[in-house]
Design an enzyme around this catalytic site. Structure first.
Site, PDB file in Angstrom:
ATOM      1  N   TYR A 270      83.732  35.554  82.269  1.00 36.57           N
ATOM      2  CA  TYR A 270      84.585  36.736  82.099  1.00 36.57           C
ATOM      3  C   TYR A 270      84.380  37.431  80.754  1.00 36.57           C
ATOM      4  CZ  TYR A 270      88.312  33.560  80.165  1.00 36.57           C
ATOM      5  OH  TYR A 270      89.029  32.647  79.449  1.00 36.57           O
ATOM      6  N   GLU A 271      84.971  38.635  80.637  1.00 32.47           N
ATOM      7  CA  GLU A 271      84.686  39.571  79.532  1.00 32.47           C
ATOM      8  C   GLU A 271      83.209  39.977  79.522  1.00 32.47           C
ATOM      9  OE1 GLU A 271      87.074  40.860  78.250  1.00 32.47           O
ATOM     10  OE2 GLU A 271      88.720  39.453  77.957  1.00 32.47           O
ATOM     11  N   GLY A 272      82.613  40.048  80.709  1.00 28.57           N
ATOM     12  CA  GLY A 272      81.187  40.337  80.840  1.00 28.57           C
ATOM     13  C   GLY A 272      80.410  39.028  80.798  1.00 28.57           C
TER      14      GLY A 272
END
Length: 456
Positions: A270-272
């Site tokens: 997550y968060e890219g």
């Protein structure tokens, strides 16, 4: 905002869709202005939405009509047309609520548009930049707790009549785990201070605080991506080694390492994803170069001229604390310029399609930034015989080995003939130590400190 800031109400960030993950701007959720012009009518769905089970305020991203970019909307939980899927059963972070969110002719007042139309993608990216540096801090705490559990267990667990913390194989793991924490801290605090300094500078120049915060974080978006990747990768490795120290008990759900390992895994997604962030970090530098905002090519050409010259055979004076390590960092930056500059000259506008090479360059960039952060911190705050200096030295040695591997893979993949031979020669020159550190002695020094201390 006051309710969200005080925790009276919880929020959720609705960006990801079944067909729009890393490519967040490709979402299919649509918004259309009602005939009376008072509402936007939103249809679509989001998935993997954290806090969805209990959040009261949702920031929903949707495209108005056929706009190029998404737009943000503020949606309250009791809005008609807003529904939710069942709780997701996840590998880790099981105490976190994660659900799908559905919008069926959901009517949102026009005044609930967040920011400006078509500006949602910028809002989303700014949120991700902030989230990445925060994720590094969260993962950092995970590393600290894993080390505390692991050292406690190693000191208590006895085999062959002695604590397993006396065994070199276990001590090596503890030393490397502690070193990773020190390096993660150094990079996180360095980037955070840089961001804060930029915010203060912009505010002093007359910019309002909100805009200054956005610009301050945006200025260090590369560092945020580096931290996200480095610390989350390291946390997963730390948890894995924690399981190994526990042995069979580490595989049991009754011991803490099993949950630590599962929870650490999401950090790389997550968060890219880490792959996206690796590509972003180098990609942002290349885009700045193409726009004339940053000059990578001239320094790269200077490194090329240096390679054509005769190297100095003088023995440098490395009597000052960490002076050789700082010299090595300067040379590692030449490695990055050499590899990325040559690749950029070859591929130019097609460079972003060369993902294998971008990943190689990113590994070099990440290792340099984090190793330099550790060295700067150790030099500033600690004495020559401190365990912190030992950790900075141990990490640099490991970083050099990783940089050699990444650079060599890139060089032999895009360069040929004399160019390849010259670059491989340069790689050897720029990664050479004058005084090789005693890795086992450094490792033992670090391990002895943390085995006795019992925590970071």
């Amino acid at each position: 905002l006051p309710d969200l800031a005080t925790g009276t109400k919880f929020g959720a960030y609705c960006l990801t869709e079944p067909d729009a993950g890393s490519d967040a701007n490709s979402g299919k959720t649509k918004a259309k202005l009602s005939e009376d012009g008072k509402h936007y009518i939103i249809n679509g769905q989001k998935m993997w939405i954290s806090n969805a089970g209990f959040a009261e305020i949702f920031i929903v991203f949707a495209k108005i009509d056929d706009d190029k970019n998404i737009t943000g909307f503020i949606v309250e939980r009791d809005t008609e047309g807003l529904t939710f899927g069942e709780e997701e059963h996840k590998l880790g972070i099981r105490s976190s609520s994660t659900r799908q969110v559905f919008f069926n002719d959901m009517k949102v007042p026009v005044e609930n548009l967040l920011g400006e139309r078509n500006n949602g993608f910028k809002i989303a990216l700014n949120s991700l930049n902030v989230g990445r540096i925060k994720l590094a801090a969260a993962n950092l705490d995970g590393q600290r707790r894993i080390l505390a559990h692991a050292t406690k267990y190693a000191n208590e667990r006895k085999q062959f009549g002695v604590a397993i913390s006396t065994f070199g194989a276990i001590r090596k793991k503890i030393a490397e785990m502690a070193t990773g924490i020190f390096v993660s801290e150094a990079g996180s605090y360095r980037a955070a201070k840089d961001v804060q300094d930029k915010i203060d500078e912009l505010v002093a120049g007359g910019m309002n605080h909100q805009e200054a915060e956005l610009k301050g974080v945006e200025e260090f978006a590369v560092e945020a991506s580096i931290l996200k990747v480095f610390v989350s990768d390291l946390t997963q490795n730390t948890a894995d080694e924690g399981i190994q120290i526990y042995g069979g008990m580490g595989f049991s759900a009754d011991a803490p390492m099993e949950a630590a390992w599962r929870d650490a895994r999401i950090g790389r997604i997550y968060e890219g994803t880490n792959e996206i962030n690796r590509l972003l970090a180098v990609g942002m530098l290349i885009k700045k170069t193409m726009k004339g905002q940053l000059d990578l090519l001239k320094p790269a050409m200077a490194v090329g001229k240096e390679l054509m010259g005769i190297p100095s055979f003088d023995v440098p004076d490395y009597s000052e604390l960490l002076s050789e390590e700082k010299a090595i960092i300067a040379n590692l930056k030449k490695v990055f310029l050499m590899v990325s500059g040559a690749a950029l000259q070859k591929y130019m506008m097609e460079m972003e399609k060369q993902q294998h090479l971008l990943l190689n360059a990113s590994e070099i960039l990440n290792q340099i930034y984090m190793a330099e952060s550790a060295i700067l911190r150790a030099e500033k705050h600690f004495s020559a015989d401190s365990v912190e200096v030992a950790m900075a030295q141990l990490n640099l040695y490991k970083a050099v080995e990783k940089i050699i591997a990444a650079a060599k893979e890139g060089i032999i993949s895009f360069a040929e003939g004399d160019e390849q031979r010259m670059m491989l020669s340069g790689l050897r020159r720029f990664t050479k130590y004058t005084n090789q550190p005693n890795i086992i002695a450094l490792t033992e020094k670090i391990a002895a400190h943390y085995v006795e201390k019992g925590h970071y």
